[in-house]
Write a protein that holds these residues in place. Structure first.
Motif, short mmCIF file in Angstrom:
data_model
loop_
_atom_site.label_atom_id
_atom_site.label_comp_id
_atom_site.label_asym_id
_atom_site.label_seq_id
_atom_site.Cartn_x
_atom_site.Cartn_y
_atom_site.Cartn_z
N TRP A 198 0.80 -1.22 0.00
CA TRP A 198 0.00 0.00 0.00
C TRP A 198 0.84 1.28 0.00
CZ3 TRP A 198 -4.18 -1.35 4.28
CH2 TRP A 198 -5.06 -2.30 3.76
N THR A 199 2.14 1.15 0.12
CA THR A 199 2.99 2.32 0.32
C THR A 199 2.83 3.36 -0.78
OG1 THR A 199 4.64 1.04 1.54
CG2 THR A 199 5.35 3.15 0.62
N TRP A 200 3.13 3.00 -2.01
CA TRP A 200 3.16 3.99 -3.08
C TRP A 200 1.77 4.48 -3.49
CZ3 TRP A 200 7.33 6.60 -3.63
CH2 TRP A 200 8.56 6.02 -3.33
N PRO A 201 0.76 3.60 -3.59
CA PRO A 201 -0.59 4.13 -3.89
C PRO A 201 -1.09 5.12 -2.85
CG PRO A 201 -0.52 1.76 -4.27
CD PRO A 201 0.77 2.12 -3.59
N VAL A 202 -0.85 4.83 -1.57
CA VAL A 202 -1.30 5.73 -0.52
C VAL A 202 -0.51 7.03 -0.55
CG1 VAL A 202 -1.39 6.08 1.99
CG2 VAL A 202 -2.23 3.95 0.99
N LEU A 203 0.79 6.94 -0.80
CA LEU A 203 1.61 8.15 -0.85
C LEU A 203 1.11 9.10 -1.95
CD1 LEU A 203 5.42 8.50 -0.53
CD2 LEU A 203 4.33 9.41 -2.57
N ARG A 204 0.84 8.55 -3.12
CA ARG A 204 0.36 9.41 -4.21
C ARG A 204 -0.98 10.05 -3.85
NH1 ARG A 204 1.65 4.57 -7.14
NH2 ARG A 204 3.77 4.68 -7.96
N TRP A 205 -1.87 9.25 -3.30
CA TRP A 205 -3.18 9.79 -2.94
C TRP A 205 -3.06 10.85 -1.85
CZ3 TRP A 205 -5.82 10.13 1.63
CH2 TRP A 205 -7.15 10.60 1.53
N ALA A 206 -2.23 10.56 -0.84
CA ALA A 206 -2.09 11.48 0.29
C ALA A 206 -1.57 12.84 -0.15
CB ALA A 206 -1.17 10.88 1.34
N ARG A 207 -0.57 12.82 -1.01
CA ARG A 207 -0.02 14.10 -1.45
C ARG A 207 -1.02 14.87 -2.30
NH1 ARG A 207 2.94 17.88 0.67
NH2 ARG A 207 3.92 19.20 -0.88
N SER A 208 -1.76 14.16 -3.18
CA SER A 208 -2.75 14.84 -4.01
C SER A 208 -3.87 15.44 -3.17
CB SER A 208 -3.34 13.87 -5.04
OG SER A 208 -4.13 12.88 -4.41
N ALA A 209 -4.10 14.82 -1.99
CA ALA A 209 -5.14 15.32 -1.08
C ALA A 209 -4.60 16.39 -0.12
CB ALA A 209 -5.73 14.17 -0.29
N GLY A 210 -3.30 16.69 -0.20
CA GLY A 210 -2.74 17.77 0.59
C GLY A 210 -2.19 17.39 1.94
N TYR A 211 -1.98 16.09 2.19
CA TYR A 211 -1.45 15.65 3.47
C TYR A 211 0.07 15.53 3.43
CZ TYR A 211 -6.29 14.45 4.52
OH TYR A 211 -7.64 14.50 4.73
N ALA A 212 0.71 15.61 4.60
CA ALA A 212 2.12 15.28 4.72
C ALA A 212 2.27 13.78 4.46
CB ALA A 212 2.63 15.65 6.10
N ILE A 213 3.48 13.38 4.05
CA ILE A 213 3.72 11.98 3.69
C ILE A 213 5.00 11.48 4.34
CG2 ILE A 213 2.48 12.10 1.49
CD1 ILE A 213 5.18 12.51 0.11
N ARG A 214 5.19 10.16 4.28
CA ARG A 214 6.45 9.61 4.73
C ARG A 214 6.84 8.43 3.84
NH1 ARG A 214 6.25 6.06 10.41
NH2 ARG A 214 5.97 4.04 9.37
#
Length: 252
Positions: free
Chosen positions: A195-211
């Motif tokens: 789930w790492t990369w799909p969630v990272l892409r979604w999180a950034r597009s939604a404006g959240y910080a990422i790791r």
């Protein structure tokens, strides 16, 4: 903001460049920060390479990082399973010094684990801020029902296969966020393993910080094994673009 999660609970030998010693964590921090990470999250290790909450080992890891990469904010784990019991964990954390005396800047506290609020109180009394780890909607509800959303530095919405409910990381994250509602603290969203990369892409597009880092995944978006933590941070930066880079001034 990109947080680099450098080693996590991975066993020694899992990856050829998994940082374990204070010196290795320091070098990994420097290269990750240079690649675009604003802060790091680490799991200090003992002489055998095993996770530890021992205050001497925590101070050694944090001190080495600060010496090699001054200005990078340092978060450490308090996860279950490192100490024998929640009481032993609390006793070890109670012995940690504050940031000005060599302790970490902040620490993650998983809200689905027993004694989370008491552990968070212990950290705050030492001047160590709290990152609230929320893995499930139930943990989110438990967290929101307390006064803690107004006291933490950051909320970590974590999509972990096998623990967080859902067939996809995005589904799991959206359910957790719905349970959290509107929050006063910064929210960092990340996934683990597949789930790492799909969630990272979604999180950034939604404006959240990422790791990103070897704690969460060993592979690049292409599926190839990452050379090290810095390669993962660089890949994340290219995926999302426009993130803060080191050096940053530490909060006063």
């Amino acid at each position: 903001m990109i947080q680099a999660c450098l080693n996590g609970s991975r066993r020694p030998g899992t990856h050829p460049r998994l940082p374990l010693t204070p010196a290795q964590l320091a070098e990994a921090t420097l290269s990750s920060a240079t690649a675009g990470a604003a802060m790091v999250h680490v799991h200090p290790r003992d002489e055998r390479g095993l996770e530890t909450l021992d205050p001497h080992e925590v101070v050694a890891a944090v001190g080495a990082i600060r010496e090699r990469a001054p200005g990078v904010r340092v978060s450490v784990t308090t996860r279950d399973g490192i100490a024998g019991t929640s009481h032993e964990k609390l006793a070890l954390v109670q012995a940690w010094p504050g940031p000005e005396l060599g302790g970490p800047d902040c620490a993650s506290v998983n809200w689905h684990e027993d004694g989370a609020a008491e552990l968070a109180r212990t950290l705050v009394t030492r001047g160590i801020t709290v990152e609230a780890g929320i893995w499930t909607p139930q943990a989110a509800t438990r967290f929101v029902a307390t006064h803690w959303p107004w006291q933490v530095e950051r909320i970590l919405v974590e999509a972990v296969p096998g623990t967080s409910r859902g067939s996809t990381g995005r589904w799991a994250v959206e359910r957790i966020l719905a349970a959290l509602g509107m929050l006063p603290a910064q929210v960092l969203v990340h996934g683990a393993d597949v789930w790492t990369w799909p969630v990272l892409r979604w999180a950034r597009s939604a404006g959240y910080a990422i790791r990103i880092g070897l704690e969460d995944t060993l592979v690049l978006p292409s599926g190839r094994e990452a050379h090290d933590n810095a390669a993962l941070v660089e890949a994340a930066r290219q995926e999302v673009g426009g993130v803060a880079t080191w050096p940053l001034r530490r909060p006063t």
